[in-house]
Design a protein around this motif. Sequence first.
Motif, mmCIF file in Angstrom:
data_model
loop_
_atom_site.group_PDB
_atom_site.id
_atom_site.type_symbol
_atom_site.label_atom_id
_atom_site.label_comp_id
_atom_site.label_asym_id
_atom_site.label_seq_id
_atom_site.Cartn_x
_atom_site.Cartn_y
_atom_site.Cartn_z
ATOM 1 N N UNK A 1 -51.024 118.979 -19.805
ATOM 2 C CA UNK A 1 -52.219 119.366 -20.537
ATOM 3 C C UNK A 1 -51.966 119.751 -21.930
ATOM 4 N N UNK A 2 -51.015 120.666 -21.915
ATOM 5 C CA UNK A 2 -50.719 120.995 -23.556
ATOM 6 C C UNK A 2 -50.214 119.716 -24.669
ATOM 7 N N UNK A 3 -49.467 118.699 -23.912
ATOM 8 C CA UNK A 3 -48.989 117.650 -24.263
ATOM 9 C C UNK A 3 -50.131 116.608 -24.739
ATOM 10 N N UNK A 4 -50.876 116.415 -23.817
ATOM 11 C CA UNK A 4 -52.080 115.597 -24.047
ATOM 12 C C UNK A 4 -53.010 116.046 -25.248
ATOM 13 N N UNK A 5 -53.184 117.526 -25.063
ATOM 14 C CA UNK A 5 -54.005 118.244 -26.260
ATOM 15 C C UNK A 5 -53.563 118.206 -27.402
ATOM 16 N N UNK A 6 -52.197 118.208 -27.457
ATOM 17 C CA UNK A 6 -51.423 117.881 -28.642
ATOM 18 C C UNK A 6 -51.860 116.519 -29.553
ATOM 19 N N UNK A 7 -51.690 115.525 -28.590
ATOM 20 C CA UNK A 7 -52.055 114.130 -29.092
ATOM 21 C C UNK A 7 -53.571 114.174 -29.467
ATOM 22 N N UNK A 8 -54.553 114.678 -28.842
ATOM 23 C CA UNK A 8 -56.069 114.686 -28.823
ATOM 24 C C UNK A 8 -56.155 115.697 -30.070
ATOM 25 N N UNK A 9 -55.396 116.635 -30.792
ATOM 26 C CA UNK A 9 -55.688 117.361 -31.792
ATOM 27 C C UNK A 9 -55.774 116.518 -33.158
ATOM 28 N N UNK A 10 -54.862 115.222 -32.954
ATOM 29 C CA UNK A 10 -55.075 114.366 -34.169
ATOM 30 C C UNK A 10 -56.370 113.616 -34.027
ATOM 31 N N UNK A 11 -57.104 113.490 -33.205
ATOM 32 C CA UNK A 11 -58.218 112.525 -33.184
ATOM 33 C C UNK A 11 -59.126 112.888 -34.102
ATOM 34 N N UNK A 12 -59.585 114.097 -34.222
ATOM 35 C CA UNK A 12 -60.585 114.469 -35.267
ATOM 36 C C UNK A 12 -60.006 114.251 -36.850
ATOM 37 N N UNK A 13 -58.856 114.303 -36.860
ATOM 38 C CA UNK A 13 -58.302 114.112 -38.286
ATOM 39 C C UNK A 13 -58.106 112.406 -38.485
ATOM 40 N N UNK A 14 -58.052 111.724 -37.438
ATOM 41 C CA UNK A 14 -57.980 110.328 -37.655
ATOM 42 C C UNK A 14 -59.637 109.901 -37.826
ATOM 43 N N UNK A 15 -60.229 110.471 -37.063
ATOM 44 C CA UNK A 15 -61.912 110.099 -37.327
ATOM 45 C C UNK A 15 -62.371 110.476 -38.876
#
Length: 328
Positions: A54-68
């Motif tokens: 959960x934490x590792x995938x959360x780290x990946x998803x943390x970059x989504x708003x940055x990319x968007x």
Amino acid sequence: MRWTQGSNPYRTVTWNGGREGVFSAPRKEPVMKPLFLRLHRWISLAFALPLLVVIATGLILSFEPIAQSGAIRPGSITLESLTAAVAKADPDGKATGIVVRPWENSFGIGFGPSARSYDLATGAPVAPGWLSGLFGASRGIHERLLFDLGWLVTASTVAMLAIIILGVLMGLPRLRNTVSGWHKGTAWFLLPLVVLSPLTGLALAFGITFTTPLPRPAGAPVSLVQALAKVAEGHDLSGLNSIRSRGGTPMARLWEGGELKAYSVSATGLTPIPRNWPRLLHEGNGAGLWSGLVEVVTSLALLGLLGTGLTIWVRRATRRPTRVRAAA
């Protein structure tokens, strides 16, 4: 040597010869600390694997708003070009939702495994980019793990919150340049972020938004193309993140001023939806790059806490007992 005690937390020691020194009294540990430590340790071990995922995938998803937010180019998407691309991708007009991916100049129709990707300029079918695939897979695993185990994600989040509370109840740490010292220091210095992550995650899991649902608009729901036209009347479509149906009413999400805002779309126009604070805080959609970076720091801190905690346990479990030689 003579001790002088009183209400002062420091003790004065008088040595033979008249010299005096001041020493701090030993810190009083919480009476229940051994129990709290045991619970803290075993709950962490029991949920270590799902928490890691959960934490590792959360780290990946943390970059989504940055990319968007970073890929948005004002004025780059017009109503004419987008509706033409949507019409080519969905000639029957059956689509009810769209997701725009500005970092790869594509959009998706549909959600989940059945979603299809199309070129943003031409509407031609395209394969999803690796970044979109990574975000999509990470979101699915983050919310349901690999086998539709949403209940285990929720249970692990509750366990994470319990672990944090037990850590706080054990009292303030003694900071040292050791694995244990870094573990405790990270937890205490980043405590607000560490607590906020599982707390907002649970709010999302249980549908807590701290907002009042908007009344359903009168009249028939608008189509996807009509919704795009209504959004374009007062907003730049380059900031469009998605349009999807919520209870039969289209909901548009747009990046504006670094924040991902939501609107209810009807034949009369757009109605702002009150901020869903748990979602904004949990997903890092409140301030674009900066809120995304906060999510990255939070995820790294949680990974560090899990890693150092397991390291401490392994060292403790594999430590050889010290042999004491009998006196001759």
